[in-house]
Motif scaffolding. Structure first.
Motif, PDB file in Angstrom:
ATOM      1  N   GLN A 514     -24.166  21.641 -89.540  1.00  0.00           N
ATOM      2  CA  GLN A 514     -25.279  22.496 -89.922  1.00  0.00           C
ATOM      3  C   GLN A 514     -25.662  22.342 -91.384  1.00  0.00           C
ATOM      4  OE1 GLN A 514     -24.443  26.532 -88.847  1.00  0.00           O
ATOM      5  NE2 GLN A 514     -24.682  26.165 -86.648  1.00  0.00           N
ATOM      6  N   THR A 515     -24.671  22.172 -92.240  1.00  0.00           N
ATOM      7  CA  THR A 515     -24.964  22.095 -93.667  1.00  0.00           C
ATOM      8  C   THR A 515     -25.131  20.664 -94.176  1.00  0.00           C
ATOM      9  OG1 THR A 515     -22.586  22.384 -93.959  1.00  0.00           O
ATOM     10  CG2 THR A 515     -23.991  24.298 -94.367  1.00  0.00           C
ATOM     11  N   LEU A 516     -24.766  19.680 -93.370  1.00  0.00           N
ATOM     12  CA  LEU A 516     -24.996  18.266 -93.699  1.00  0.00           C
ATOM     13  C   LEU A 516     -25.651  17.593 -92.486  1.00  0.00           C
ATOM     14  CD1 LEU A 516     -21.579  17.353 -95.402  1.00  0.00           C
ATOM     15  CD2 LEU A 516     -23.753  17.846 -96.562  1.00  0.00           C
ATOM     16  N   PRO A 517     -26.837  18.029 -92.089  1.00  0.00           N
ATOM     17  CA  PRO A 517     -27.424  17.529 -90.846  1.00  0.00           C
ATOM     18  C   PRO A 517     -27.941  16.098 -90.918  1.00  0.00           C
ATOM     19  CG  PRO A 517     -28.969  18.983 -91.953  1.00  0.00           C
ATOM     20  CD  PRO A 517     -27.687  19.059 -92.727  1.00  0.00           C
ATOM     21  N   HIS A 518     -28.198  15.581 -92.143  1.00  0.00           N
ATOM     22  CA  HIS A 518     -28.852  14.277 -92.258  1.00  0.00           C
ATOM     23  C   HIS A 518     -28.011  13.218 -92.966  1.00  0.00           C
ATOM     24  CE1 HIS A 518     -32.506  16.152 -90.807  1.00  0.00           C
ATOM     25  NE2 HIS A 518     -32.483  17.029 -91.796  1.00  0.00           N
ATOM     26  N   PHE A 519     -27.276  13.600 -93.984  1.00  0.00           N
ATOM     27  CA  PHE A 519     -26.515  12.637 -94.775  1.00  0.00           C
ATOM     28  C   PHE A 519     -25.319  13.353 -95.375  1.00  0.00           C
ATOM     29  CE2 PHE A 519     -25.466  10.346 -98.680  1.00  0.00           C
ATOM     30  CZ  PHE A 519     -25.448   9.033 -98.229  1.00  0.00           C
ATOM     31  N   PRO A 520     -24.172  12.711 -95.445  1.00  0.00           N
ATOM     32  CA  PRO A 520     -23.822  11.325 -95.122  1.00  0.00           C
ATOM     33  C   PRO A 520     -23.899  11.021 -93.621  1.00  0.00           C
ATOM     34  CG  PRO A 520     -22.236  12.276 -96.660  1.00  0.00           C
ATOM     35  CD  PRO A 520     -23.046  13.403 -96.126  1.00  0.00           C
ATOM     36  N   PHE A 521     -24.007   9.731 -93.321  1.00  0.00           N
ATOM     37  CA  PHE A 521     -24.105   9.276 -91.939  1.00  0.00           C
ATOM     38  C   PHE A 521     -22.754   9.348 -91.243  1.00  0.00           C
ATOM     39  CE2 PHE A 521     -27.505   6.597 -94.039  1.00  0.00           C
ATOM     40  CZ  PHE A 521     -28.552   7.397 -93.605  1.00  0.00           C
ATOM     41  N   ASP A 522     -22.808   9.577 -89.928  1.00  0.00           N
ATOM     42  CA  ASP A 522     -21.574   9.620 -89.144  1.00  0.00           C
ATOM     43  C   ASP A 522     -21.687   8.859 -87.827  1.00  0.00           C
ATOM     44  OD1 ASP A 522     -23.245  11.224 -87.642  1.00  0.00           O
ATOM     45  OD2 ASP A 522     -22.023  13.037 -87.788  1.00  0.00           O
ATOM     46  N   THR A 523     -22.763   8.092 -87.654  1.00  0.00           N
ATOM     47  CA  THR A 523     -23.053   7.474 -86.364  1.00  0.00           C
ATOM     48  C   THR A 523     -23.541   6.040 -86.537  1.00  0.00           C
ATOM     49  OG1 THR A 523     -23.639   9.597 -85.354  1.00  0.00           O
ATOM     50  CG2 THR A 523     -24.525   7.631 -84.298  1.00  0.00           C
ATOM     51  N   VAL A 524     -23.046   5.154 -85.679  1.00  0.00           N
ATOM     52  CA  VAL A 524     -23.615   3.814 -85.547  1.00  0.00           C
ATOM     53  C   VAL A 524     -24.560   3.846 -84.355  1.00  0.00           C
ATOM     54  CG1 VAL A 524     -23.170   1.388 -85.056  1.00  0.00           C
ATOM     55  CG2 VAL A 524     -21.612   2.652 -86.548  1.00  0.00           C
ATOM     56  N   VAL A 525     -25.807   3.455 -84.576  1.00  0.00           N
ATOM     57  CA  VAL A 525     -26.791   3.452 -83.503  1.00  0.00           C
ATOM     58  C   VAL A 525     -27.182   2.014 -83.180  1.00  0.00           C
ATOM     59  CG1 VAL A 525     -28.707   3.776 -85.131  1.00  0.00           C
ATOM     60  CG2 VAL A 525     -29.031   4.329 -82.718  1.00  0.00           C
ATOM     61  N   ILE A 545     -19.613   7.317 -92.278  1.00  0.00           N
ATOM     62  CA  ILE A 545     -19.607   5.855 -92.238  1.00  0.00           C
ATOM     63  C   ILE A 545     -20.600   5.309 -93.253  1.00  0.00           C
ATOM     64  CG2 ILE A 545     -18.994   5.762 -89.788  1.00  0.00           C
ATOM     65  CD1 ILE A 545     -22.002   4.895 -89.343  1.00  0.00           C
ATOM     66  N   GLY A 546     -20.483   4.010 -93.504  1.00  0.00           N
ATOM     67  CA  GLY A 546     -21.446   3.313 -94.349  1.00  0.00           C
ATOM     68  C   GLY A 546     -22.252   2.327 -93.527  1.00  0.00           C
ATOM     69  N   GLU A 547     -22.676   1.256 -94.177  1.00  0.00           N
ATOM     70  CA  GLU A 547     -23.490   0.224 -93.531  1.00  0.00           C
ATOM     71  C   GLU A 547     -22.664  -0.575 -92.528  1.00  0.00           C
ATOM     72  OE1 GLU A 547     -26.179  -3.289 -95.433  1.00  0.00           O
ATOM     73  OE2 GLU A 547     -24.007  -3.480 -95.700  1.00  0.00           O
ATOM     74  N   PRO A 548     -23.139  -0.741 -91.281  1.00  0.00           N
ATOM     75  CA  PRO A 548     -22.433  -1.631 -90.346  1.00  0.00           C
ATOM     76  C   PRO A 548     -22.743  -3.096 -90.662  1.00  0.00           C
ATOM     77  CG  PRO A 548     -24.372  -0.695 -89.285  1.00  0.00           C
ATOM     78  CD  PRO A 548     -24.297  -0.091 -90.666  1.00  0.00           C
ATOM     79  N   ILE A 549     -21.831  -3.962 -90.295  1.00  0.00           N
ATOM     80  CA  ILE A 549     -21.995  -5.408 -90.482  1.00  0.00           C
ATOM     81  C   ILE A 549     -21.704  -6.097 -89.150  1.00  0.00           C
ATOM     82  CG2 ILE A 549     -20.984  -7.473 -91.544  1.00  0.00           C
ATOM     83  CD1 ILE A 549     -22.761  -6.064 -93.452  1.00  0.00           C
ATOM     84  N   PHE A 550     -22.590  -7.030 -88.748  1.00  0.00           N
ATOM     85  CA  PHE A 550     -22.399  -7.731 -87.490  1.00  0.00           C
ATOM     86  C   PHE A 550     -21.643  -9.035 -87.726  1.00  0.00           C
ATOM     87  CE2 PHE A 550     -23.205 -10.133 -83.709  1.00  0.00           C
ATOM     88  CZ  PHE A 550     -23.369  -9.191 -82.705  1.00  0.00           C
ATOM     89  N   VAL A 551     -20.606  -9.267 -86.928  1.00  0.00           N
ATOM     90  CA  VAL A 551     -19.822 -10.502 -86.956  1.00  0.00           C
ATOM     91  C   VAL A 551     -20.150 -11.278 -85.694  1.00  0.00           C
ATOM     92  CG1 VAL A 551     -17.519 -11.510 -87.009  1.00  0.00           C
ATOM     93  CG2 VAL A 551     -17.985  -9.394 -88.270  1.00  0.00           C
ATOM     94  N   SER A 552     -20.910 -12.343 -85.843  1.00  0.00           N
ATOM     95  CA  SER A 552     -21.355 -13.130 -84.685  1.00  0.00           C
ATOM     96  C   SER A 552     -20.204 -13.933 -84.108  1.00  0.00           C
ATOM     97  CB  SER A 552     -22.487 -14.069 -85.110  1.00  0.00           C
ATOM     98  OG  SER A 552     -22.921 -14.852 -84.021  1.00  0.00           O
ATOM     99  N   ASN A 553     -20.157 -13.991 -82.765  1.00  0.00           N
ATOM    100  CA  ASN A 553     -19.057 -14.728 -82.120  1.00  0.00           C
ATOM    101  C   ASN A 553     -19.455 -15.114 -80.698  1.00  0.00           C
ATOM    102  OD1 ASN A 553     -16.455 -15.840 -82.118  1.00  0.00           O
ATOM    103  ND2 ASN A 553     -15.602 -14.061 -81.062  1.00  0.00           N
ATOM    104  N   GLY A 554     -20.539 -15.858 -80.560  1.00  0.00           N
ATOM    105  CA  GLY A 554     -20.966 -16.280 -79.232  1.00  0.00           C
ATOM    106  C   GLY A 554     -22.440 -16.642 -79.210  1.00  0.00           C
TER     107      GLY A 554
END
Length: 614
Positions: A514-525, A545-554
């Motif tokens: 309720q008091t931190l509805p927007h930031f910091p982030f807590d979800t990977v979408v 959480i912070g910025e996600p990073i994609f590790v390609s493998n296929g």
């Protein structure tokens, strides 16, 4: 391993404190700040499981306020050698490629003399997670980037700090304010890149610093653009008053404020198809003049310059991120203007230097400049100085990807995936809630109560349709998959950079607090652009959480893994999380979670880079 002591506030807060709903930060007189406790060794018994659970189930205005502060707590320790991380959930998959995940961001926010700095002015703290796909181990290192400012402000003998550089975004409460011209504080804290055999930490406005990958020792400044610009044509437009003004400003900015003639932007692009690195710079005097000069550089895999182009745009712009396609560089015109009152306050040391500028929402549309990447090869007669006018006012934050497609008649459609926010919300001085006077961050700036979905960062798709002559037939801005949650840091599989992509991943908010509805982030979408579906993975209570990073493998676009750091602020822990992109939204999305030792717990990082072993 020898680690220097770090100073982290304890997590036991005074229970009787009642905070208002973030309309303002409580004054220091009303809140007794817990005593700083030095931590030099791991403490495996300080938080029993039941106590951790109890801490993380508390969710009131007090815990929210301190959770926000703890996300930006200073970390003074550096690793002398790599630490093996303990797997606490799952396991590192057998097909995970060997490589290193680099994450940079600020590490220090307060010195020992009463000054705090804005997170954007915090000294760069490089974190490296070395993942061995054979032994299935992760080894962690973290070191400060030894920039000129860091060396001046840090005493390694006593591990004490005294801020002397004010930086663009800060005011030194315990340091020199009036007459302090040390504005260009290159802290190398914004992004990180490994290219052409070099590991670089970048900052918005100066040379990157080269880092030795094995030890994270700082080698020194790396000249990316000065050598390229040594052969610049000496244009002389004596009749242009802005050229005359630029000629007068350059020696002042360089001689007094130590600004380089060209300021390299921290965001770069990698053209996966052509195997090229693309960077851009702007002129130092552009901050003060109603025009903007951008120079784009393209390098091969050995850092050999392949081409360089400069564009003069007749508007006052501030660019943080940008896009490219097969045939264009794309700039969203984040329009700014001089603030006379703010300039006076900044010069007097009463306000950050960035107060000299303010956003300029005077237009009802958003200009987008389509700059020709290969002018000699273009069949279009389009005048690049005339921008496309997107039908909404938006401030661009970050770009996930951009690409173009041409039909048989020569008509071109450009699509850009990005995060934007409102001019009405974006404020240079108040980002992250920085307030130099009371040494705390105000969470309400990032968590506005009314109209947050329209004001705060969100994902959009921008469409631009050009005919064969380059005339804009249509432009539109649409919410990405109708996802309305506050969201930033869009990323894709880097193998598809500059090409048509199906998936976008980003950091978002569940809105559960309720008091931190927007930031910091807590979800990977995860957003599927083909069927407009949305899938999410959310961390536990009082975790971010912070910025996600994609590790390609296929071969498939979502073949690989996602890396993201989880910040368990209530118990002062950081975790490296490995997710299966194909399973986002399912119960088994989590592949592994690894714990960073408590004495190396670190603050929120900005941008990262995955470097696969060659």
């Amino acid at each position: 391993m020898q680690a220097k002591p770090c100073h982290i506030l304890p997590t036991d807060f005074p229970s009787p404190i009642k905070l208002p709903r973030f309309h303002r930060i409580p004054s220091p007189a009303k809140i007794k700040i817990p005593r700083v406790a030095p931590i030099s060794t791991p403490d495996s018994t300080s938080h029993a499981p039941d106590r951790r659970t109890a801490l993380e189930t508390v969710d009131d205005s007090v815990s929210a306020f301190w959770d926000y502060q703890f996300l930006f707590v200073s970390q003074r320790s550096e690793t002398a050698e790599a630490e093996t991380l303990r797997v606490i959930d799952g396991a590192i998959p057998s097909d995970f490629p060997s490589g290193t995940y680099y994450l940079t961001g600020p590490g220090l926010f307060a010195d020992d003399h009463g000054s705090t700095v804005h997170p954007l002015d915090g000294h760069g703290y490089l974190r490296a997670f070395r993942i061995d796909g054979v032994s299935r181990e992760v080894r962690f290192m973290a070191r400060y980037v030894k920039t000129e400012a860091q060396v001046e402000e840090h005493d390694p003998e006593t591990n004490s700090w005294r801020f002397t550089h004010r930086g663009p975004f800060s005011v030194l409460k315990g340091g020199k304010r009036l007459g302090n011209v040390k504005v260009m504080k290159n802290v190398a804290n914004t992004s990180v890149l490994r290219w052409g055999g070099k590991l670089l930490c970048l900052w918005e406005g100066g040379d990157p610093y080269e880092i030795e990958p094995g030890t994270l020792d700082t080698t020194g400044r790396f000249d990316v653009i000065d050598g390229c610009d040594s052969l610049m044509d000496n244009r002389s437009n004596c009749g242009d008053p802005w050229d005359i003004a630029a000629g007068l400003l350059k020696p002042i900015l360089h001689g007094v404020f130590k600004m380089p003639p060209k300021r390299l932007l921290s965001h770069y692009k990698i053209d996966a198809k052509r195997h090229r690195l693309i960077t851009t710079s702007c002129n130092a005097e552009d901050m003060l003049l109603p025009r903007s000069n951008f120079t784009f550089y393209e390098y091969d895999e050995n850092f050999k310059l392949l081409q360089r182009q400069e564009f003069n745009i007749p508007d006052h712009l501030m660019i943080h991120d940008w896009a490219f396609t097969d045939t264009h560089y794309i700039l969203f015109a984040n329009r700014i203007k001089l603030d006379v009152i703010g300039s006076m306050a900044a010069v007097c040391g009463l306000s950050p230097m960035i107060s000299a500028l303010s956003v300029n929402p005077s237009k009802s549309t958003s200009p987008i400049y389509l700059l020709p990447r290969f002018p000699g090869k273009s069949s279009s007669n389009r005048n690049w100085r005339v921008p496309v006018e997107a039908p909404s006012t938006m401030w661009l934050l970050h770009v996930g990807n951009a690409y173009e497609a041409k039909d048989v008649n020569g008509n071109l459609q450009i699509q850009i995936h990005a995060s934007i926010c409102s001019y009405q919300w974006f404020n240079f001085k108040k980002l992250f809630g920085y307030d130099w006077q009371n040494n705390k961050l105000d969470p309400s700036i990032m968590n506005v109560k009314e109209g947050g979905d329209e004001l705060l960062p969100r994902l959009v798709q921008v469409y631009i349709n050009l005919d064969a002559d380059g005339t804009c037939q249509k432009s539109s801005v649409e919410p990405m998959n109708q996802w309305s949650k506050t969201t930033d840091f869009p990323v894709i599989n880097p193998d598809f950079s500059g090409n048509k992509n199906k998936y976008v991943y980003a950091a978002s908010s569940s809105g559960s607090r309720q008091t931190l509805p927007h930031f910091p982030f807590d979800t990977v979408v995860k957003l599927d652009l083909s069927d407009k579906s949305i899938h999410t993975w959310t961390v536990g209570a009082r975790r971010f959480i912070g910025e996600p990073i994609f590790v390609s493998n296929g071969r498939e676009e979502d073949d690989g893994y996602l890396l993201v750091v989880e910040y368990a602020v209530a118990i002062q822990r950081c975790y490296l999380v490995i997710l299966n992109p194909k399973r986002i939204g399912k119960a088994d999305a989590l592949v592994a979670r690894l714990e960073v030792p408590r004495h190396l717990n670190f603050p929120l990082g900005f941008h990262g880079f995955w470097a696969k072993d060659i």
